[in-house]
Design an enzyme around this catalytic site. Structure first.
Site, short mmCIF file in Angstrom:
data_model
loop_
_atom_site.label_atom_id
_atom_site.label_comp_id
_atom_site.label_asym_id
_atom_site.label_seq_id
_atom_site.Cartn_x
_atom_site.Cartn_y
_atom_site.Cartn_z
N LYS A 78 26.74 -12.35 -2.29
CA LYS A 78 27.71 -13.04 -3.15
C LYS A 78 29.02 -12.26 -3.11
O LYS A 78 29.00 -11.02 -3.19
CB LYS A 78 27.16 -13.10 -4.57
N SER A 158 27.33 -19.68 -11.37
CA SER A 158 28.38 -19.33 -10.43
C SER A 158 27.87 -18.94 -9.04
O SER A 158 28.65 -18.98 -8.09
CB SER A 158 29.19 -18.18 -10.99
N SER A 182 24.04 -17.70 -14.25
CA SER A 182 24.60 -17.88 -12.90
C SER A 182 23.65 -17.61 -11.75
O SER A 182 24.00 -17.88 -10.61
CB SER A 182 25.83 -16.99 -12.72
#
Lengths: 493, 95
Positions: A78, A158, A182
């Protein structure tokens, strides 16, 4: 034989060990799949040269009989984790071009164990969002579609790039972070498994900060076992993060097959929210039945302060974000937009560099922390966190080992479908996950079935502090009972 | 509690975010929605409750007061928009 990128992480590890597959072949298969899947926009940056060099180094280690726990396993990172010499943007224009001179603790742990970096994954800007639509670098398209429709869906957020890449077989697993849901919400939306460990299990050092008292890293992968393998490498004490726990990392993989015989699973009545789709209630009941059939005792429990978790979160998280994001001032890194004086330079830089959702949260945070409001908002919200935490402690003291809830109030929605909605409506996506962050507890989302539109739905298990092992054991029972989710065929390739 | 335009501008300035005249209205409305959403927290009895500080009771880690890092000026300034001789350059602050 199917392509190596279709393997689970555990299967790939075994194949590498047995030398029926080389790390280079495995990495190349992923790089090929990534090149064909650019329409999903899951990767912000592909790092093929680095990936192949790391794979070759892994092949040498394997040949020498020195394989480490994740030797040759290709992963996506990420883009909230700083990676040395590799652009790290947090999904924001304000960090475009930023090249860290250090490696985040979590990603460094993965490389220490022999993993291979495929690239950096898209996310909501500064991890603020539930649909990956706030990224400054475009939406991520979910590999999932509704039956008989090609309308693009969100992968959740997210960690939307992480979840989409794992579901689309563009990596064997991915790092993710979870401040309010998330990891778990995108995992639920994409039929993948995601665990947010206990706050303090993974070091936050070198991860771009959103809300420091809530942020926690964890993995997203295609099976419970794969998540256990990844979390074992990601976790561990770190002197550079004072909130990172000085606790040994258990053998998470060993806990996966432990079963739930003799455990008590709590079903919190407050999670039966108004307007919850019948399909989700049915899935929840089914999950409880599976655990019961595997030998667990099911018990209704009460967590009376549940409904206050989301509003309290929307004080705590923006307040901490407004402080953390003060560092983006156009002086030390990132974007700079000139102004007539230094204050105007700051204001112009931040106006141009931050997107709408980030600005909104910084403003809310600034407001609730401003003179005269601190006690009424932030301190009160932190007291409510204590009450939320006490609810869980009371349940655990009463003999509950883990708590079963739905992961999300709905399945994935379409890109743009909530564009005109009130921000609060988007925030409601996190209603089942945010309590866990507020209390600092571990939570895992595991796929449990498909809804009538053919989209995945997940269940969440919440555990005692630093007892991720029970979550892996119980999640495996759900995975075995529900059957592994059949991931969508590669329509994008 | 309701946020008016003047407050939006004051908060934006405190947050060091330039806002245009067109942005002030919609931002104010969004902030008011969020503040209305969190209003319900006022009904919770928090008397005698301590603010949460950690998941498990845990002593703050401490280390010896020693220099453990440094000597990396090149790396520190490498991402800065404007620098000179290992200094960050900013617009003139003092006349």
């Amino acid at each position: 034989m199917s392509s190596p990128n279709e393997l689970t992480l555990a299967e790939a590890r075994d194949a590498l060990k047995a030398k029926t597959l080389s790390a280079r072949e495995l990495t190349s298969a992923h790089l090929d799949a990534m090149a064909k899947a650019r329409a999903l926009n899951a990767y912000l940056l592909e790092t093929p040269d680095r990936a192949l060099a790391m794979a070759d180094a892994s092949d040498a280690k394997i040949a020498a009989g020195e394989a480490r726990p994740l030797e040759g396993i290709p992963l996506g990172i990420k883009d909230l984790f700083c990676t040395e010499g590799v652009e790290t943007t947090a999904g924001s224009k304000i960090l475009k071009g930023f090249q860290p001179h250090y490696e985040s603790a979590v990603s460094a742990n993965l490389w220490r164990d022999g993993a291979v970096m495929l690239g950096k994954l898209n996310l909501d800007e500064f991890a603020m969002g539930s649909s990956n639509e706030t990224s400054a670098f475009g939406n991520v398209v979910s590999p999932w579609r509704r039956k008989d429709s090609d309308a693009p869906l969100v992968p959740g957020g997210s960690s939307g790039g992480s979840a989409a890449a794992v579901a689309a077989r563009l990596c064997l697993g991915a790092t993710a972070t979870d401040t309010g849901g998330s990891i778990r919400q995108p995992a639920a939306f994409t039929g993948t498994v995601g665990i947010k460990p206990t706050y303090g299990r993974c070091s936050r050092w070198g991860t771009v900060a959103f809300a420091s008292s809530l942020d926690q890293a964890g993995p997203i992968a295609r099976t419970v076992k794969d998540c256990a393998i990844l979390l074992a490498s990601m976790s561990g004490a770190d002197a550079r993060d004072t909130t990172c726990a000085d606790l040994p990392v258990p053998d998470f993989e060993a806990s996966v097959g432990r079963g739930v015989k003799g455990l008590t699973i709590g079903i919190p009545k407050e999670y039966r929210v108004d307007g919850m789709p019948a399909e989700i209630q049915k899935l929840w009941d089914e999950g409880a039945a599976w655990l019961k059939a595997a030998g667990a005792t099911i018990k209704e429990i009460s967590l009376p302060h549940t409904s206050y978790a989301l509003p309290a979160y929307y004080i705590v998280a923006p307040a901490e974000a407004s402080s953390n994001l003060a560092r983006y001032d156009g002086v030390r890194y990132g974007l700079r937009v000139p102004g007539k004086d230094i204050a105007a330079m700051y204001e112009n830089t931040r106006a141009a560099g931050f997107g709408r959702e980030v600005k909104r949260r910084i403003m809310i945070g600034t407001y609730v922390l401003s003179a005269g409001y601190y006690d009424a908002y932030y301190v009160r919200a932190q007291k409510i966190r204590t009450l939320i935490k006490r609810d869980f402690e009371a349940a655990y003291a009463d003999g509950v080992d883990a708590i079963l809830t739905p992961a999300t109030p709905s399945s994935a929605f379409g890109i743009g479908e909530k564009a005109n909605a009130d921000p609060v409506e988007m925030y409601l996506n996190d209603v089942f996950t945010v309590t866990v962050n507020m209390a600092g507890l571990p939570g895992i989302a595991v796929p449990a079935g498909l809804d009538s539109q053919g989209l995945p739905l997940g269940l969440q298990l919440i555990g005692r502090p630093f007892d991720e092992e029970t979550l892996f054991a119980a999640a495996q029972v759900i995975e075995d009972s529900a059957g592994r989710t059949q991931l969508p065929a590669a329509w994008w390739a | 509690m309701s946020v008016d335009e003047k407050t939006v501008r004051r908060i934006a300035h405190l947050a060091r975010i330039a806002v245009t005249d067109e942005e002030v209205g919609p931002l104010g409305a969004e902030l008011n929605n969020i503040l209305a959403f969190v209003e319900q927290l006022g009904t919770v009895d928090v008397s005698g409750v301590e603010p949460m500080t950690s998941v498990l009771p845990m002593a703050m880690k401490k280390r010896e007061d020693a220099v453990t890092d440094g000597g990396r000026a090149d790396a520190v300034i490498a991402n800065a928009p404007e620098t000179e001789d290992h200094y960050f350059l900013v617009p003139k602050v003092v006349e």
